[in-house]
Enzyme design. Structure first.
Site, PDB file in Angstrom:
ATOM      1  N   HIS A   1       0.865  -1.170  -0.064  1.00 23.13           N
ATOM      2  CA  HIS A   1       0.087  -0.103   0.132  1.00 23.13           C
ATOM      3  C   HIS A   1       0.951   1.240   0.205  1.00 23.13           C
ATOM      4  O   HIS A   1       1.934   1.383   0.748  1.00 23.13           O
ATOM      5  CB  HIS A   1      -0.952   0.041   1.315  1.00 23.13           C
ATOM      6  CG  HIS A   1      -1.955   1.288   1.209  1.00 23.13           C
ATOM      7  ND1 HIS A   1      -2.788   1.322   0.509  1.00 23.13           N
ATOM      8  CD2 HIS A   1      -1.772   2.391   1.763  1.00 23.13           C
ATOM      9  CE1 HIS A   1      -3.707   2.458   0.660  1.00 23.13           C
ATOM     10  NE2 HIS A   1      -2.989   3.105   1.534  1.00 23.13           N
TER      11      HIS A   1
ATOM     12  N   ASP B   1      -6.578  -2.441   4.188  1.00 26.74           N
ATOM     13  CA  ASP B   1      -5.376  -1.674   4.396  1.00 26.74           C
ATOM     14  C   ASP B   1      -5.101  -1.796   5.741  1.00 26.74           C
ATOM     15  O   ASP B   1      -4.274  -0.936   6.565  1.00 26.74           O
ATOM     16  CB  ASP B   1      -5.502  -0.484   3.960  1.00 26.74           C
ATOM     17  CG  ASP B   1      -5.577  -0.380   2.399  1.00 26.74           C
ATOM     18  OD1 ASP B   1      -5.183  -1.136   1.727  1.00 26.74           O
ATOM     19  OD2 ASP B   1      -6.280   0.674   1.888  1.00 26.74           O
TER      20      ASP B   1
HETATM   21  C1  GRF Z   1       1.719   0.599  -6.463  1.00 23.80           C
HETATM   22  O1  GRF Z   1       1.859   1.874  -6.110  1.00 23.80           O
HETATM   23  C2  GRF Z   1       1.052  -0.008  -4.951  1.00 23.80           C
HETATM   24  O2  GRF Z   1       1.453   0.558  -3.811  1.00 23.80           O
HETATM   25  C3  GRF Z   1      -0.318   0.168  -5.212  1.00 23.80           C
HETATM   26  O3  GRF Z   1      -0.597   0.217  -6.596  1.00 23.80           O
HETATM   27  C4  GRF Z   1       0.636   0.286  -7.336  1.00 23.80           C
HETATM   28  C5  GRF Z   1       1.117  -0.721  -8.244  1.00 23.80           C
HETATM   29  O4  GRF Z   1       1.745  -0.468  -9.306  1.00 23.80           O
HETATM   30  N1  GRF Z   1      -1.222  -0.738  -4.302  1.00 23.80           N
HETATM   31  P1  GRF Z   1       2.444  -1.739  -9.987  1.00 23.80           P
HETATM   32  O5  GRF Z   1       1.220  -2.048 -10.878  1.00 23.80           O
HETATM   33  O6  GRF Z   1       3.138  -2.565  -9.603  1.00 23.80           O
HETATM   34  O7  GRF Z   1       3.461  -0.713 -11.282  1.00 23.80           O
END
Ligand code: GRF
Length: 203
Positions: free
Chosen positions: A108, A144
């Site tokens: 998160h 979360d």
């Molecule tokens: C990340 O910033 C994560 O924290 C959030 O969604 C985003 C996913 O990015 N839950 P990616 O698809 O791994 O590039």
């Protein structure tokens, strides 16, 4: 260990985990990637790494319960030891979460318990925070809200945009998420009575 990754988008965290498996730093294998979006770029990353993919679009289902029942069945087909939520933008029902209790983790983009939910970077900027980050946690029924395993901190500078802060946070995500997956695959990480244990010691 058999790792199953759930995504909705770009899959940069998936890529970091794939890279750490390929280099041998993670003693595990990504056996599948499931996306709820057919156009998620992470599916391309999975295919390039030779990993099986599935798409389960919500439009085919009348309710969350039906979707999650189908998702649970699909996930079980992969027989995962660990489920990694990597930008999977759906809330999971209690049944599914309970089924994978202690075997499902999420990342998160905030220093939990601050800024649960969406738009975390803008909220941190608007609050005038000088520090922000990302948290890896076990998934529990509280959105979360599961116990935090590892966090990374980044500064927020005057005048930063949400995109600039997001990029800084994401760079750290790509360090901490593979590290937690590594610990789990080495059998060092557990959720015991709702708390995190690393090497047998409570965090
Ligand atoms: C990340 O910033 C994560 O924290 C959030 O969604 C985003 C996913 O990015 N839950 P990616 O698809 O791994 O590039």
């Amino acid at each position: 260990k058999r790792i199953l990754v759930l995504i909705s988008g770009s899959g940069s965290n998936l890529q970091a985990i794939l890279d750490h498996c390929a280099s041998g730093k993670i003693a595990g294998e990504v056996v599948g990637v499931i996306s709820n979006k057919a156009d998620a770029y992470g599916l391309v990353r999975a295919k390039e790494a030779g990993v099986a993919t599935s798409i389960l679009a919500q439009q085919q289902f009348a309710s969350r319960e039906e979707y999650d029942a189908a998702l649970l069945a699909l996930m079980a087909d992969y027989q995962p030891d660990l489920v990694v939520l990597a930008g999977f933008m759906r809330i999971l029902s209690g049944d599914l979460v309970r089924h994978f209790a202690g075997r499902m983790i999420n990342i998160h983009p905030s220093l939990l318990p601050k800024y649960q939910g969406l738009h975390t970077h803008q909220r941190a900027i608007d609050a005038g925070d000088s520090e922000h980050g990302a948290s890896v946690h076990f998934v529990t029924e509280e959105l979360d809200g599961g116990p935090v395993i590892l966090q990374a901190r980044v500064p927020i500078f005057e005048g930063d945009s949400a995109d600039e802060v997001a990029a800084r946070v994401q760079a750290q995500e790509h360090n901490i998420y593979p590290l937690v997956v590594r610990w789990f695959c080495e059998g060092r990480l557990q959720m015991v009575d709702g708390a995190v244990q690393l090497d047998g010691a409570l965090l």
